[in-house]
Design a protein around this motif. Structure first.
Motif, mmCIF file in Angstrom:
data_model
loop_
_atom_site.group_PDB
_atom_site.id
_atom_site.type_symbol
_atom_site.label_atom_id
_atom_site.label_comp_id
_atom_site.label_asym_id
_atom_site.label_seq_id
_atom_site.Cartn_x
_atom_site.Cartn_y
_atom_site.Cartn_z
ATOM 1 N N ARG A 1 0.836 -1.200 0.000
ATOM 2 C CA ARG A 1 0.000 0.000 0.000
ATOM 3 C C ARG A 1 0.874 1.254 0.000
ATOM 4 O O ARG A 1 1.679 1.453 0.907
ATOM 5 N N VAL A 2 0.719 2.066 -1.050
ATOM 6 C CA VAL A 2 1.430 3.342 -1.096
ATOM 7 C C VAL A 2 0.422 4.463 -1.337
ATOM 8 O O VAL A 2 -0.613 4.245 -1.974
ATOM 9 N N PHE A 3 0.760 5.613 -0.817
ATOM 10 C CA PHE A 3 -0.126 6.769 -0.952
ATOM 11 C C PHE A 3 -0.035 7.346 -2.366
ATOM 12 O O PHE A 3 -1.036 7.450 -3.078
ATOM 13 N N VAL A 4 1.175 7.701 -2.798
ATOM 14 C CA VAL A 4 1.367 8.268 -4.140
ATOM 15 C C VAL A 4 1.545 7.106 -5.106
ATOM 16 O O VAL A 4 2.652 6.651 -5.362
ATOM 17 N N ASP A 5 0.433 6.593 -5.633
ATOM 18 C CA ASP A 5 0.499 5.361 -6.416
ATOM 19 C C ASP A 5 0.743 5.611 -7.902
ATOM 20 O O ASP A 5 0.804 4.681 -8.695
ATOM 21 N N GLY A 6 0.871 6.881 -8.300
ATOM 22 C CA GLY A 6 1.193 7.198 -9.693
ATOM 23 C C GLY A 6 -0.025 7.265 -10.595
ATOM 24 O O GLY A 6 0.092 7.618 -11.759
ATOM 25 N N GLU A 7 -1.181 6.915 -10.073
ATOM 26 C CA GLU A 7 -2.404 6.981 -10.885
ATOM 27 C C GLU A 7 -2.968 8.398 -10.847
ATOM 28 O O GLU A 7 -2.837 9.089 -9.833
ATOM 29 N N PRO A 8 -3.598 8.820 -11.941
ATOM 30 C CA PRO A 8 -4.154 10.174 -11.956
ATOM 31 C C PRO A 8 -5.433 10.264 -11.135
ATOM 32 O O PRO A 8 -6.462 9.711 -11.513
ATOM 33 N N LYS A 9 -5.329 10.917 -10.013
ATOM 34 C CA LYS A 9 -6.522 11.111 -9.184
ATOM 35 C C LYS A 9 -6.242 12.263 -8.226
ATOM 36 O O LYS A 9 -5.079 12.613 -7.980
ATOM 37 N N THR A 10 -7.284 12.844 -7.706
ATOM 38 C CA THR A 10 -7.090 13.955 -6.773
ATOM 39 C C THR A 10 -6.705 13.416 -5.405
ATOM 40 O O THR A 10 -6.914 12.245 -5.093
ATOM 41 N N LEU A 11 -6.148 14.303 -4.590
ATOM 42 C CA LEU A 11 -5.808 13.930 -3.214
ATOM 43 C C LEU A 11 -7.049 13.417 -2.491
ATOM 44 O O LEU A 11 -7.013 12.407 -1.788
ATOM 45 N N LYS A 12 -8.176 14.111 -2.715
ATOM 46 C CA LYS A 12 -9.418 13.734 -2.027
ATOM 47 C C LYS A 12 -9.844 12.324 -2.446
ATOM 48 O O LYS A 12 -10.179 11.485 -1.604
ATOM 49 N N ALA A 13 -9.782 12.064 -3.766
ATOM 50 C CA ALA A 13 -10.191 10.745 -4.252
ATOM 51 C C ALA A 13 -9.284 9.657 -3.713
ATOM 52 O O ALA A 13 -9.739 8.587 -3.296
ATOM 53 N N ARG A 14 -7.970 9.926 -3.727
ATOM 54 C CA ARG A 14 -7.017 8.924 -3.225
ATOM 55 C C ARG A 14 -7.233 8.680 -1.735
ATOM 56 O O ARG A 14 -7.170 7.532 -1.266
#
Lengths: 240, 304
Positions: free
Chosen positions: B60-73
């Motif tokens: 589990r990583v926070f900055v997973d490289g996928e395009p999404k907003t901070l809120k969505a992540r």
């Protein structure tokens, strides 16, 4: 007594305020960055885990004075760092932020410190080559090497007309002898924050242009305090 | 429990006919130091390599490289972890425990300085940078939906060869705040090596991990050797002087030896403070002063 230590790194960036899309650096760590460096070495937690605005280490710095000199001429590089734009849901590279960075290359400085409650703990840490939090120069990846120079006696320089080795705060009555110094640069730097990271005070400073191999001369030192520390003459920032 | 021993990390990897780290505002030209012509690699790139490997491994990583907003992540992670606050969720993520995070969402705002801090990587020698043009695979659509008859060109930069050194520190005091533990550091070591080998994209092929050294200090030691990357010397295998021109003409790892003598000398100076040293070495890398490294007695060298 005066503590003297040198800090250097592969690169550094002391970001100027209001440089949001192109990050511009001061050529040396302003007193506020020196404060953070002292806090890291001595082990004062900034408390940002409990609120990103917090800068708790300032409470430990009351009564301390610092001064700073360049150990080498600043040299610069420009590059861009691809940062994530979290506020945008798009995934293409255009939705990252390519922030231009102005970086210092191989910077090296000498820091002088006197007074304050931090003095004994800082001296103990420096003398044993220790630090609590990892010291860096402006940004977390600019890992700093800290070398203790020693503890020196000081004598106050009385003469109005004197040379100095350090960055000179332009306190009331200070007159720089520009002709004798050759050329000098001027900056407005942050000098003190409060414990909630709010800017409390700035100060204008001058430093020598390094193409000129001479010294920075003052005609009048006004309210500036200048000390002879070993073979160097140190112009002190005001007491925190 | 968070880790209690300070560590210093040195990692070497090679790049062949690839772009180690492009500067997006300089036509993706590889980052480099104009004075020395050394290749530079930002800490962000190094951490991306590590994070991508963790994602591959299902960590589990926070900055997973996928395009999404901070809120969505954040909402995704809240769902995955069953945790509520930003601090609690960030403690569940391997990358934020090790590399830190600045979090500002809603009423929650905090900043963790990561226990692990990497310097920008730097090649141990001057390198050359080649500008290559190619023909793109497809023609673009012309006016009125008609296909153009000519394909366009693509431009890219490549570094023919570079041996890059990366240096980092793991700080036990910062780990108390983020909760990073010994297992996290083990995951970092593996991801640096495997992640570099797994950089199989057009611009990153071929990257190869060559050397990993981790000094683990005894509990209570608060110092460091510092800048381990600058305690390596590159020596030519043929014994001739390694001039700037010859450095730029390097194309293979077997043309050089990495002299670890200054590093060994520095480690000897801190011998009483070192608990263990972990070393992984690629079989093709030749070290000068390897016996000195072994004689320290802290570690066997693991060959890969």
């Amino acid at each position: 007594m005066v503590l003297v230590f040198d800090v250097s790194a592969d690169m550094a960036m002391f970001r100027k305020p209001y440089t949001t899309t192109s990050l511009v650096s001061f050529p040396f760590p302003p007193p506020t960055a020196v404060a953070g460096l002292i806090g890291a070495i001595a082990g004062f937690d900034h408390g940002a885990a409990r609120g990103s605005w917090r800068a708790d280490f300032w409470r430990h710095l009351s009564g301390t004075q610092v001064a700073l000199s360049f150990k080498k001429a600043p040299s610069w590089m420009m590059t861009a760092v691809n940062m994530i734009k979290f506020k945008s849901p798009s995934g293409d590279m255009g939705e990252h932020i390519q922030a231009k960075h102005q970086l210092l290359k191989k910077p090296s400085y000498r820091i002088y410190l006197r007074g304050g409650a931090v003095y004994p703990e800082l001296k103990r840490r420096l003398a044993s080559g220790e630090f609590v939090y990892t010291p860096y120069l402006g940004v977390a990846w600019a890992l700093a090497d800290v070398v203790y120079g020693g503890e020196f006696a000081e004598t106050e320089v009385i003469a109005e007309n004197t040379w100095v080795n350090t960055v000179v705060p332009l306190y009331e009555g200070v007159q720089v002898d520009v002709l004798r110094s050759g050329a000098v640069h001027r900056e407005l730097v942050p000098y003190r924050l409060d414990e909630e990271r709010r800017l409390q005070e700035t100060v204008n400073v001058v430093y020598l242009d390094f193409k000129n191999k001479g010294r920075l001369w003052l005609k009048e030192k006004g309210k500036l305090t200048v000390s002879q520390v070993g073979e160097e003459r140190v112009a002190w920032f005001g007491t925190w | 429990m968070s880790f209690t021993n300070r560590r210093e990390i040195l990692f070497l990897y090679t790049v062949k006919d690839a772009n180690p780290n492009g500067d997006p505002l300089n036509e993706n030209h590889p980052r480099y130091d104009e004075d020395t012509e050394q290749v530079l690699v930002s800490d962000v790139r190094i951490k991306r390599t590590v994070r991508d490997e963790w994602v591959r491994q299902g960590k589990r990583v926070f900055v997973d490289g996928e395009p999404k907003t901070l809120k969505a992540r954040f909402e995704e992670l809240k769902g995955e972890t069953g945790k509520g606050s930003g601090g609690e969720v960030m403690r569940e993520c391997l990358d934020t425990r090790l590399f830190g995070v600045t979090f500002a969402l809603g009423n929650e705002s905090f900043s963790w300085t990561g226990p692990v801090q990497f310097k920008w990587g730097r090649s141990l020698h001057a390198a050359t940078f080649e500008f290559i043009q190619g023909t793109s695979a497809f023609a673009t659509e012309g006016r009125g939906g008609r296909e153009k008859e000519q394909r366009s060109f693509r431009n890219e930069y490549k570094v023919p060869f570079a041996l890059i050194a990366v240096y980092g520190i793991a700080n036990q005091y910062a780990a108390r705040i983020t909760g990073a533990d010994d297992a996290d550091l083990e995951a970092l070591a593996e991801a640096l090596w495997q992640g570099t080998d797994n950089l199989i994209t057009r611009s990153k092929n071929e990257h190869k991990a060559r050397f990993y050294l981790e000094i683990k200090y005894r509990t209570g030691f608060d110092g460091k050797i510092g800048a381990l990357d600058e305690k390596l010397l590159l020596c030519p295998a043929d014994g001739q002087e390694l001039t700037r021109d010859r450095q730029k003409a390097l194309r293979r790892l077997d043309e050089v030896l990495v002299d670890v003598t200054p590093l060994v000398n520095a480690m000897v100076g801190k011998k009483d403070d070192i608990e263990t040293v972990r070393i992984i070495k690629d079989r093709e890398l030749r070290l000068k002063g390897e016996d000195g490294l072994k004689a320290l007695g802290f570690s066997n060298i693991e060959l890969r």
